[in-house]
Design a protein around this motif. Structure first.
Motif, short mmCIF file in Angstrom:
data_model
loop_
_atom_site.label_atom_id
_atom_site.label_comp_id
_atom_site.label_asym_id
_atom_site.label_seq_id
_atom_site.Cartn_x
_atom_site.Cartn_y
_atom_site.Cartn_z
N THR A 44 0.82 -1.21 0.00
CA THR A 44 0.00 0.00 0.00
C THR A 44 0.86 1.25 0.00
OG1 THR A 44 -1.74 -1.17 1.21
CG2 THR A 44 -1.83 1.23 1.22
N VAL A 89 -11.25 -2.60 -6.98
CA VAL A 89 -11.47 -3.89 -6.30
C VAL A 89 -12.62 -4.64 -6.95
CG1 VAL A 89 -12.24 -4.94 -4.14
CG2 VAL A 89 -10.49 -3.16 -4.10
N ASN A 90 -13.71 -3.94 -7.23
CA ASN A 90 -14.86 -4.59 -7.86
C ASN A 90 -14.51 -5.14 -9.24
OD1 ASN A 90 -16.43 -4.00 -5.64
ND2 ASN A 90 -17.34 -2.15 -6.53
N ARG A 91 -13.72 -4.38 -10.00
CA ARG A 91 -13.30 -4.87 -11.32
C ARG A 91 -12.45 -6.13 -11.18
NH1 ARG A 91 -12.23 0.66 -12.71
NH2 ARG A 91 -10.02 0.28 -12.30
N THR A 92 -11.52 -6.11 -10.20
CA THR A 92 -10.65 -7.27 -10.00
C THR A 92 -11.47 -8.50 -9.59
OG1 THR A 92 -8.82 -5.85 -9.33
CG2 THR A 92 -8.70 -8.15 -8.68
N ILE A 93 -12.41 -8.31 -8.67
CA ILE A 93 -13.26 -9.43 -8.26
C ILE A 93 -14.08 -9.94 -9.44
CG2 ILE A 93 -15.24 -10.06 -6.81
CD1 ILE A 93 -14.15 -8.12 -4.71
N PHE A 140 -10.52 3.25 -5.58
CA PHE A 140 -10.00 1.98 -5.07
C PHE A 140 -11.12 0.93 -5.02
CE2 PHE A 140 -9.10 -0.89 -1.47
CZ PHE A 140 -7.95 -1.48 -1.96
N GLN A 141 -12.28 1.33 -4.53
CA GLN A 141 -13.40 0.39 -4.46
C GLN A 141 -13.80 -0.08 -5.85
OE1 GLN A 141 -15.09 -0.91 -1.56
NE2 GLN A 141 -15.54 -2.28 -3.25
N THR A 142 -13.80 0.83 -6.82
CA THR A 142 -14.13 0.46 -8.20
C THR A 142 -13.10 -0.52 -8.75
OG1 THR A 142 -15.15 2.62 -8.57
CG2 THR A 142 -14.53 1.36 -10.53
N SER A 185 -11.94 -12.02 -11.73
CA SER A 185 -11.62 -13.29 -11.11
C SER A 185 -12.82 -14.26 -11.20
CB SER A 185 -11.23 -13.08 -9.65
OG SER A 185 -10.97 -14.32 -9.01
#
Length: 213
Positions: free
Chosen positions: A142, A201-205, A197-199, A208
């Motif tokens: 981070t 994370v959502n894209r990464t999830i 950051f939240q966006t 996956s």
């Protein structure tokens, strides 16, 4: 009628106040910094020499601006040696407005003690079962990315806001508006980073999950 000693001593102070100059006692009262510390800072070169009028030393707007900046830096953990280096890097033609902007930039990012916040976060994450090694790795990751982000955002702020502002004349009222706006700007930046950051994370999830289908 002959003047008393106190009346004679008061005359330079009144003359100084008329053009914005303050005695060391008046400067101490205006800034909350003790006379002893003001003189000590001056001995270290953090403040320029006062203006002498007869036997009385006067301090002007630049002295007060540098003193306010020194106080702000101390409140953010700077040692006097670090403050000396910080002030030495300022350009020779730095204005009172520039000094006030520097102080506003610093104070607008005042926050709770970072070490204590991180300790609280660490305790909560350990309760959730994360190991110390995982926490250390996450913190290092981070820090690395946020240092780069902070540098880029600082450059953007300098190029798009501060440099254009410095190139034009501004009244004390306009400077006050800028100082009031900087904390709000900080809040907007933090909100933007959190949402981005939240966006991410959502894209990464989402990616996956699609790969696992």
């Amino acid at each position: 009628m002959a003047q008393t000693r106190s009346e004679t001593a008061a005359e330079p102070t009144m003359a100084g106040a008329a053009d914005g100059m303050l005695t060391v006692d008046e400067l101490a009262e205006a800034t909350g910094v003790s006379v002893r510390n003001i003189r000590y800072y001056a001995s270290l070169g953090l403040l320029p020499p006062p203006v002498r009028r007869g036997r009385v030393a006067y301090y002007g707007p630049e002295h007060r601006a540098r003193l306010d900046l020194t106080t702000a830096l101390q409140e953010h953990g700077f040692t006097l040696q670090a403050i000396e280096r910080y002030l030495a890097r300022l350009p020779e033609d730095v204005t009172v407005e520039d000094l006030a902007m520097q102080r506003a930039m610093i104070t607008s990012w005042t926050m709770p003690d970072a070490d204590e916040v991180l300790r609280d976060i660490g305790r909560e994450l350990r309760r959730l079962g994360l190991s110390r090694d995982a926490l250390a790795a996450a913190h290092e990751l981070t820090e690395r990315h946020l240092d780069a982000l902070a540098g880029d955002l600082r450059t953007l702020l300098e190029d798009e806001v501060l440099d254009p502002w410095r190139r034009t004349h501004h009244s004390p009222g306009e400077l006050a508006v800028l100082e009031e706006g900087l904390p709000r700007l900080r809040g907007l930046v933090v909100q933007s980073v959190m949402i981005s950051f939240q966006t991410a994370v959502n894209r990464t999830i989402g990616r996956s999950l699609r790969r696992s289908v």
